[in-house]
Design a protein around this motif. Structure first.
Motif, PDB file in Angstrom:
ATOM      1  N   UNK B 427      45.808  45.894  37.281  1.00 40.98           N
ATOM      2  CA  UNK B 427      45.675  44.437  37.398  1.00 40.98           C
ATOM      3  C   UNK B 427      44.608  44.167  38.449  1.00 40.98           C
ATOM      4  N   UNK B 428      43.362  43.991  38.011  1.00 38.80           N
ATOM      5  CA  UNK B 428      42.289  43.835  39.000  1.00 38.80           C
ATOM      6  C   UNK B 428      42.400  42.499  39.744  1.00 38.80           C
ATOM      7  N   UNK B 429      41.829  42.473  40.927  1.00 41.35           N
ATOM      8  CA  UNK B 429      41.724  41.227  41.671  1.00 41.35           C
ATOM      9  C   UNK B 429      40.884  40.250  40.839  1.00 41.35           C
ATOM     10  N   UNK B 430      41.142  38.978  40.952  1.00 34.84           N
ATOM     11  CA  UNK B 430      40.418  37.934  40.210  1.00 34.84           C
ATOM     12  C   UNK B 430      40.580  38.074  38.697  1.00 34.84           C
ATOM     13  N   UNK B 431      41.713  38.636  38.282  1.00 34.38           N
ATOM     14  CA  UNK B 431      41.969  38.824  36.852  1.00 34.38           C
ATOM     15  C   UNK B 431      41.921  37.505  36.074  1.00 34.38           C
ATOM     16  N   UNK B 432      42.186  36.393  36.783  1.00 34.84           N
ATOM     17  CA  UNK B 432      42.278  35.100  36.093  1.00 34.84           C
ATOM     18  C   UNK B 432      40.909  34.522  35.739  1.00 34.84           C
ATOM     19  N   UNK B 433      39.821  35.074  36.313  1.00 40.35           N
ATOM     20  CA  UNK B 433      38.481  34.577  35.958  1.00 40.35           C
ATOM     21  C   UNK B 433      37.605  35.713  35.430  1.00 40.35           C
ATOM     22  N   UNK B 434      38.241  36.723  34.832  1.00 36.85           N
ATOM     23  CA  UNK B 434      37.480  37.874  34.324  1.00 36.85           C
ATOM     24  C   UNK B 434      36.394  37.436  33.347  1.00 36.85           C
ATOM     25  N   UNK B 435      36.667  36.383  32.569  1.00 37.08           N
ATOM     26  CA  UNK B 435      35.686  35.916  31.583  1.00 37.08           C
ATOM     27  C   UNK B 435      34.409  35.410  32.255  1.00 37.08           C
ATOM     28  N   UNK B 436      34.544  34.603  33.304  1.00 37.37           N
ATOM     29  CA  UNK B 436      33.350  34.080  33.980  1.00 37.37           C
ATOM     30  C   UNK B 436      32.621  35.202  34.708  1.00 37.37           C
ATOM     31  N   UNK B 437      33.379  36.148  35.254  1.00 39.02           N
ATOM     32  CA  UNK B 437      32.748  37.301  35.900  1.00 39.02           C
ATOM     33  C   UNK B 437      31.948  38.092  34.862  1.00 39.02           C
ATOM     34  N   UNK B 438      32.551  38.271  33.690  1.00 37.29           N
ATOM     35  CA  UNK B 438      31.858  38.992  32.615  1.00 37.29           C
ATOM     36  C   UNK B 438      30.556  38.305  32.246  1.00 37.29           C
ATOM     37  N   UNK B 439      30.574  36.969  32.233  1.00 37.85           N
ATOM     38  CA  UNK B 439      29.358  36.225  31.892  1.00 37.85           C
ATOM     39  C   UNK B 439      28.274  36.457  32.936  1.00 37.85           C
ATOM     40  N   UNK B 440      28.683  36.644  34.192  1.00 39.01           N
ATOM     41  CA  UNK B 440      27.703  36.745  35.272  1.00 39.01           C
ATOM     42  C   UNK B 440      27.105  38.142  35.404  1.00 39.01           C
ATOM     43  N   UNK B 441      27.639  39.108  34.676  1.00 38.90           N
ATOM     44  CA  UNK B 441      27.102  40.463  34.784  1.00 38.90           C
ATOM     45  C   UNK B 441      25.743  40.485  34.115  1.00 38.90           C
ATOM     46  N   UNK B 442      24.780  40.989  34.823  1.00 38.14           N
ATOM     47  CA  UNK B 442      23.412  40.742  34.397  1.00 38.14           C
ATOM     48  C   UNK B 442      22.818  41.922  33.663  1.00 38.14           C
ATOM     49  N   UNK B 443      22.987  41.961  32.359  1.00 37.34           N
ATOM     50  CA  UNK B 443      22.306  42.971  31.580  1.00 37.34           C
ATOM     51  C   UNK B 443      21.861  42.339  30.270  1.00 37.34           C
ATOM     52  N   UNK B 444      20.705  42.765  29.819  1.00 34.88           N
ATOM     53  CA  UNK B 444      20.180  42.231  28.561  1.00 34.88           C
ATOM     54  C   UNK B 444      20.098  43.384  27.577  1.00 34.88           C
ATOM     55  N   UNK B 445      20.440  43.124  26.330  1.00 34.75           N
ATOM     56  CA  UNK B 445      20.388  44.216  25.362  1.00 34.75           C
ATOM     57  C   UNK B 445      19.481  43.864  24.196  1.00 34.75           C
ATOM     58  N   UNK B 446      19.115  44.877  23.447  1.00 34.94           N
ATOM     59  CA  UNK B 446      18.361  44.676  22.219  1.00 34.94           C
ATOM     60  C   UNK B 446      18.967  45.540  21.132  1.00 34.94           C
TER      61      UNK B 446
END
Lengths: 365, 517
Positions: B427-446
């Motif tokens: 149960x990671x810390x900040x589990x309740x906003x994992x979605x917004x954290x995921x959005x902020x992870x900065x990687x671009x794919x092709x």
């Protein structure tokens, strides 16, 4: 008893045909969409018993052959099946009294409806495989002595290729593959032209209504929260096959796959649960499921059907979609006697697929 | 100091997080979604900046993950009037365009459809020459009726020149008309690719609206950051690029949660359970990314084949209603949703929810009182809930090795510390906003997913070509050309095809391009 096939029957028919496909035979999805358009355009198709076809009448088998990938991408024009039948009948100089399914397992359950609707002829309640198989000679029509040719291949352009007077059905298979390739990997074919007399002698009877009944029974079981596997097994028996038996229940723990010579070969391993706890079932497949081996002992083998169903809703799972973790029920369905004669087993028994095994019917294991 | 802002606009909440350049979470907020999504984003962004004490000018990148596009399809709102051009006649005529779509959606979306000669065989030979005159006539007569054009050519994953020709033509006739080409959207499987392409064309406006709301909110907050949209595979694309491929955002919600779960827990190979108010999504992480589905995916009642994470979705969440019936206990699929704090029994309401059951069982303490539910019913409901989750987890495991389990989402507190035979529940810390954290992870794919013939060239050459196509895609989506990494090259042999044709799927990923020339 169903006398006509209308668009609202196609869902159940496609489901039943997928179960008869025993893991292969191609996804009936696009075939069903084609048949739906044909039936809406030309009206329902009437279904004829084998015994209702006059002895002297002409019947022509019709199916699609080749790569399902191509069929799923290069959707047909829809006119191919009727064009092939029409040209073959003209070539022989007969009027097609009815069309007959060549293969009731999988997508080819739908192709005869497309042809029959456009031609305005009935479809015979029978077929030549009783399930799905990968060769044009894997037909009771071939097994009981009918030549596959003359045969007519059609593509979306209306190009027609006639193969005539080939020395045997193995030569037919060889050339059919060549024509199909040059047609872009998939084609429609009208073949095994036969009389009503030949049909009575060689066809596997009642398989169209069987597929429909299996599909309807499955849907009814789902709606009524009854055991789908049991319902399918009982429908098989009503339709002239043996009663379907639950062979195994468990979870897929291994899937091995490789594609060689155009065949998707491999094996899945299922770990037992419930009353099968502690046992393992292996299913070998070559496009279709061919052999079920429980703890090292073969318990169901081709031509009997090995069907892998979703343990919860009873829907058939094609081999290409099986993967680790699926909870499944494996159902074995014994095929009728006409598919188990020594001549038939020579064409599609375990040895014909390279297994060092004599056929033992499911009912005796 | 360059900060990253992650915003997730869901069905009930707008979540916003601020990460520093090392990826540490500086602040998080949750706000209710209102009809004016720009206002709710503005409010959330303002609150998170105030909380962290960070000036707007220090935000370098801003990322949006949203269900707005998904909802446009599910609710049939703000959809474009689409013209569909099929290339392949006389092939394809056996099935009418979008014949398997729900009729109401087809009526709303499809204004014009036309099939012309052209397209290719699997080996790249033409089926017929492209009927350029017919296409020109179609575009000229349809353009007043439609606001978006979808183009699907037979075997365009093998050869896409006929589709490209149409894009060029439209540019000369009506440069404002958005054009969606099927080879950029999906892979082999004509009807599924056609559906995906028409959907992409249909959501153009909805995507633009969400993107504009986002950029407006950023502007109002004084943020001049580069902005990005989250896509289905958990990476980003520039807003400009994303507006061309909005269908790539429809599954970003669960993906962002899974990516966030990996980031917050530091575990890259695991099964993630994301449980919200209404539903639970279970997916597998491999190397920090969600595993994608290989088969056709059902989306909103249609078969499509764009890339989606492979998920088990259950209609079970913290707000799911619990009822005792003659056939045993039933949970969901209806949920009290955001009204949980008013209607659930633990908050003094009269509706029995899954949250009430978990509290009654002593798994967590929420609310102010106990629910009026017998131990027998509570046990039956809770056991059914855990069994459904455990079965889903089991389905998503790809090997017999038990994987750790990461629990995220607001309602993950309802789950116990042991589920099935998972060796470890995290149960990671900040589990309740994992979605917004995921959005902020900065990687671009092709990505690239095409069919190649091996005739006349080696396998290595084909693979290199596939990777190069994926790299070009990544750079167009906003990746830094330096340091692109190949994440995946899959060869998929095609059964029954004569000759040697292979389908190659390549994925590369890299950093966001830095600002400046």
């Amino acid at each position: 008893m169903t006398r006509r096939i209308a668009p609202e029957d196609l869902h159940a028919l496609a489901l039943g045909a997928s179960i008869l496909g025993a893991g292969g035979g191609g996804d009936p999805y696009i075939g069903r969409m084609m048949a739906e358009k044909s039936l809406r355009t030309y009206g329902p198709v009437s279904v004829l018993d084998v015994d209702d076809v006059p002895e002297g009448a002409s019947v022509i088998a019709v199916s699609g052959v080749g790569a399902p990938t191509v069929f799923h991408e290069k959707i047909p024009s829809g006119r191919e099946p009727a064009a092939a039948v029409r040209r073959l009948a003209a070539h022989i100089g007969v009027r097609a009294f009815a069309v007959c399914p060549a293969e009731l397992g999988g997508v080819n359950s739908m192709v005869p409806l497309v042809a029959a609707a456009e031609l305005g002829v009935p479809v015979v309640d029978a077929d030549g495989m009783g399930r799905a198989f990968p060769g044009v000679f894997m037909e009771t029509f071939h097994i009981y002595g009918l030549p596959g040719t003359p045969a007519c291949f059609a593509n979306e352009h209306g190009d027609l290729v006639l193969l005539d007077r080939l020395r045997d059905n193995y030569a037919y298979e060889w050339l059919a593959r060549g024509v199909t390739t040059r047609f872009g990997g998939h084609a429609f074919v009208a073949d095994y032209p036969m009389s009503g007399r030949d049909l009575r002698r060689t066809a596997i009877r009642g398989t169209l209504r069987l597929a429909l009944d299996i599909g309807r029974s499955l849907l009814a079981a789902q709606a009524g929260h009854r055991d789908p596997a049991l319902a399918i097994g009982a429908a098989a028996e009503r339709g002239g096959y043996g009663r379907g038996l639950r062979l195994f229940t468990g979870k897929v723990v291994d899937v091995l796959r490789r594609t060689t010579d155009g065949f998707a070969r491999g094996a899945i391993t299922i770990q037992g649960s419930g009353e099968d706890q502690g046992s393992a079932l292996r299913i070998d497949f070559q496009n279709e499921n061919l052999l079920a081996v429980r703890d090292g002992r073969p318990i169901c083998m081709v031509p009997d059907l090995v069907c892998v169903l979703d343990a919860v809703n009873g829907l058939p799972i094609p081999t290409e979609r099986l993967r680790y973790g699926y909870r499944v029920t494996v159902l074995g369905i014994p095929v009728p006697a006409i598919m188990r004669t020594p001549e038939a087993l020579g064409v599609w028994g375990p040895r014909a697929f390279g297994y060092d095994l004599d056929y033992h019917p499911l009912s005796e294991i | 100091m360059r900060y990253r802002l992650g915003v997730d606009v869901g069905n009930t909440n707008t979540d916003c997080v601020l990460l520093d350049s090392d990826g540490r979470l500086m602040a998080k907020v949750k706000r209710s979604v209102t009809a004016d999504i720009s206002a709710s984003i503005r409010e959330a962004v303002g609150a998170v900046l105030a909380l962290a004490g960070v000036p707007p000018a220090d935000i370098g990148y801003a990322m949006l993950g949203t269900t707005q596009v998904t909802n446009a399809i599910l609710e049939r709102r703000r959809l474009a009037r689409v013209g569909l051009l099929r290339i392949g006649a006389p092939a394809t005529e056996a099935v009418d365009p979008l014949a398997d779509w729900p009729e109401d959606l087809r009526r709303v979306v499809l204004r014009r459809a036309h099939t012309v000669r052209g397209g290719h065989e699997y080996d790249g030979r033409p089926i017929s020459p492209l009927d350029e005159d017919a296409i020109r006539r179609f575009v000229e007569t349809a353009r007043d009726d439609i606001s978006s054009l979808a183009v699907v050519s037979v075997f365009s994953p093998v050869r896409h020149e006929h589709e490209l020709w149409v894009r060029q033509l439209v540019q000369s006739i009506d440069p404002e008309l958005p054009v969606s080409l099927s080879h950029e959207i999906g892979s082999v499987g004509f009807l599924e690719r056609e559906s995906a392409t028409v959907l992409n064309a249909a959501v153009a406006q909805a995507a633009r609206r969400a993107a504009l709301a986002f950029q407006e909110a950023l502007g109002a907050a004084g943020i001049e950051a580069r902005s990005y949209l989250s896509q289905n595979d958990g990476t980003l694309m520039s807003v400009e690029y994303g507006l061309r491929y909005p269908i790539r955002t429809v599954a970003c919600g669960p993906t962002n949660s899974m990516r966030g779960a990996a980031f917050l827990s530091g575990v890259d190979d695991a099964v993630v359970v994301d449980i919200g108010g209404t539903s639970t999504d279970i997916g597998a992480l491999r190397g920090g990314y969600p595993l994608e589905s290989a088969a056709a995916v059902e989306f909103g009642g249609m078969r499509t084949n764009f890339r989606m994470p492979d998920l088990v979705s259950l209609g079970l969440g913290g707000g799911s209603r619990v009822r005792a019936g003659p056939e045993g206990v039933r949970i969901g699929p209806d949920s009290v949703g955001y009204e949980l704090e008013r209607t659930a029994q633990v908050f003094g309401g009269d509706t029995l929810t899954l949250t009430d059951i978990a509290v009654r069982r002593g798994v967590c303490s929420i609310g102010t009182r106990q629910a009026a539910v017998g131990a027998e019913l509570a046990d039956a409901a809770y056991d059914a809930f855990i069994k459904a989750v455990a079965d889903g987890v089991e389905r998503m495991r790809l090997t017999p090795d038990p994987l750790p389990l990461i629990l995220v989402g607001g309602a993950s507190v309802l789950l116990p510390d042991r589920i099935g035979d998972s060796p470890q529940v995290i149960r990671p810390e900040h589990f309740d906003v994992a979605n917004a954290v995921g959005a902020a992870l900065a990687e671009v794919s092709g990505h690239s997913d095409r069919v190649y013939s091996l005739a006349g060239r080696g396998r290595e050459q084909v693979l290199a070509q596939a990777v190069a196509a994926a790299e070009a895609d990544a750079i167009r989506a906003g990746a830094d050309p330096d340091g692109l990494e190949v994440r995946e090259v899959d060869e998929l042999p095609i059964a029954y095809l004569p000759g040697d044709s292979i389908r190659v799927r390549a994925v590369v990923a890299g950093r966001l391009r830095r600002e400046g020339p």
